[in-house]
Design a protein around this motif. Structure first.
Motif, PDB file in Angstrom:
ATOM      1  N   THR A   1       0.839  -1.181  -0.035  1.00 17.33           N
ATOM      2  CA  THR A   1       0.089  -0.001   0.008  1.00 17.33           C
ATOM      3  C   THR A   1       0.943   1.335   0.032  1.00 17.33           C
ATOM      4  OG1 THR A   1      -0.267  -0.025   2.458  1.00 17.33           O
ATOM      5  CG2 THR A   1      -1.955  -1.082   1.119  1.00 17.33           C
ATOM      6  N   ARG A   2       1.936   1.182   0.689  1.00 19.57           N
ATOM      7  CA  ARG A   2       2.963   2.426   0.692  1.00 19.57           C
ATOM      8  C   ARG A   2       3.523   2.595  -0.726  1.00 19.57           C
ATOM      9  NH1 ARG A   2       7.955   2.117   4.569  1.00 19.57           N
ATOM     10  NH2 ARG A   2       6.277   1.714   5.984  1.00 19.57           N
TER      11      ARG A   2
ATOM     12  N   ALA B   1       2.066   1.603  -3.574  1.00 18.41           N
ATOM     13  CA  ALA B   1       0.944   2.247  -4.341  1.00 18.41           C
ATOM     14  C   ALA B   1       0.744   3.539  -4.236  1.00 18.41           C
ATOM     15  CB  ALA B   1      -0.413   1.376  -4.151  1.00 18.41           C
ATOM     16  N   ARG B   2       0.695   4.044  -2.997  1.00 16.02           N
ATOM     17  CA  ARG B   2       0.351   5.528  -2.783  1.00 16.02           C
ATOM     18  C   ARG B   2       1.440   6.365  -3.259  1.00 16.02           C
ATOM     19  NH1 ARG B   2      -1.487   4.622   3.495  1.00 16.02           N
ATOM     20  NH2 ARG B   2      -3.466   3.722   2.890  1.00 16.02           N
ATOM     21  N   ASN B   3       2.796   5.888  -3.215  1.00 12.87           N
ATOM     22  CA  ASN B   3       3.948   6.638  -3.627  1.00 12.87           C
ATOM     23  C   ASN B   3       3.782   6.789  -5.109  1.00 12.87           C
ATOM     24  OD1 ASN B   3       4.845   7.198  -1.153  1.00 12.87           O
ATOM     25  ND2 ASN B   3       6.294   5.559  -1.318  1.00 12.87           N
TER      26      ASN B   3
ATOM     27  N   ALA C   1       1.103   6.563  -7.126  1.00 12.93           N
ATOM     28  CA  ALA C   1      -0.063   7.080  -7.814  1.00 12.93           C
ATOM     29  C   ALA C   1      -0.100   8.336  -8.458  1.00 12.93           C
ATOM     30  CB  ALA C   1      -1.069   6.875  -6.939  1.00 12.93           C
TER      31      ALA C   1
ATOM     32  N   GLU D   1      -0.896  12.035  -9.265  1.00 16.05           N
ATOM     33  CA  GLU D   1      -1.501  13.141  -8.888  1.00 16.05           C
ATOM     34  C   GLU D   1      -2.463  14.077  -9.727  1.00 16.05           C
ATOM     35  OE1 GLU D   1      -0.077  17.049  -5.906  1.00 16.05           O
ATOM     36  OE2 GLU D   1       1.280  15.149  -5.856  1.00 16.05           O
TER      37      GLU D   1
END
Length: 127
Positions: free
Chosen positions: A76-77, A79-81, A83, A85
């Motif tokens: 998840t970390r 994937a968030r990095n 993604a 903006e």
């Protein structure tokens, strides 16, 4: 080049297949069974009964749970990095909600003239 590779691989396959064919027929008579020999008695004083202890199973379960939790956090970390903006210039209007930008009077007048011209063209071609 590909013709050479194809020829080389074909020759290699045939080279390995030749010894396999020389091993004899698969449908021939079976060899006779070996004569059984007596095996010496094993020591029965051993305390290992082949079962895994309950504490060992709980340790393995705990390690698996911790491993899965760490993998979930890392995925998840990442994937968030990674993604993208999203940058918007105005208020966000979800697509498919039917919200449209209202037409100006000049745009409406132009659309009506276009529609009339199309209608006149269809009438002219009917004859």
């Amino acid at each position: 080049m590909t013709r050479r590779i194809a020829t080389l691989t074909t020759l290699l396959v045939l080279a390995f297949a030749a010894p396999a064919a020389a091993q004899g027929g698969a449908f021939g008579p079976l060899p006779s069974a070996p004569v059984p020999t007596e095996t010496p008695q094993q020591n029965t004083n051993a305390t290992d009964n082949g079962e895994t202890g309950q504490t060992t199973l709980f340790i393995i379960l705990g390690a698996l749970l911790v491993g899965f939790a760490v993998m979930g956090v890392l995925i998840t970390r990442d994937a968030r990095n990674k993604a993208p903006e999203i940058v918007t210039a105005g208020p966000v209007v979800p697509e498919g909600t039917g919200a449209r930008k209202p037409h100006t009077q000049a745009a409406k007048k132009k659309m009506r003239q276009k529609t009339r011209a199309q209608k006149q063209a269809r009438k002219a071609h009917r004859r």
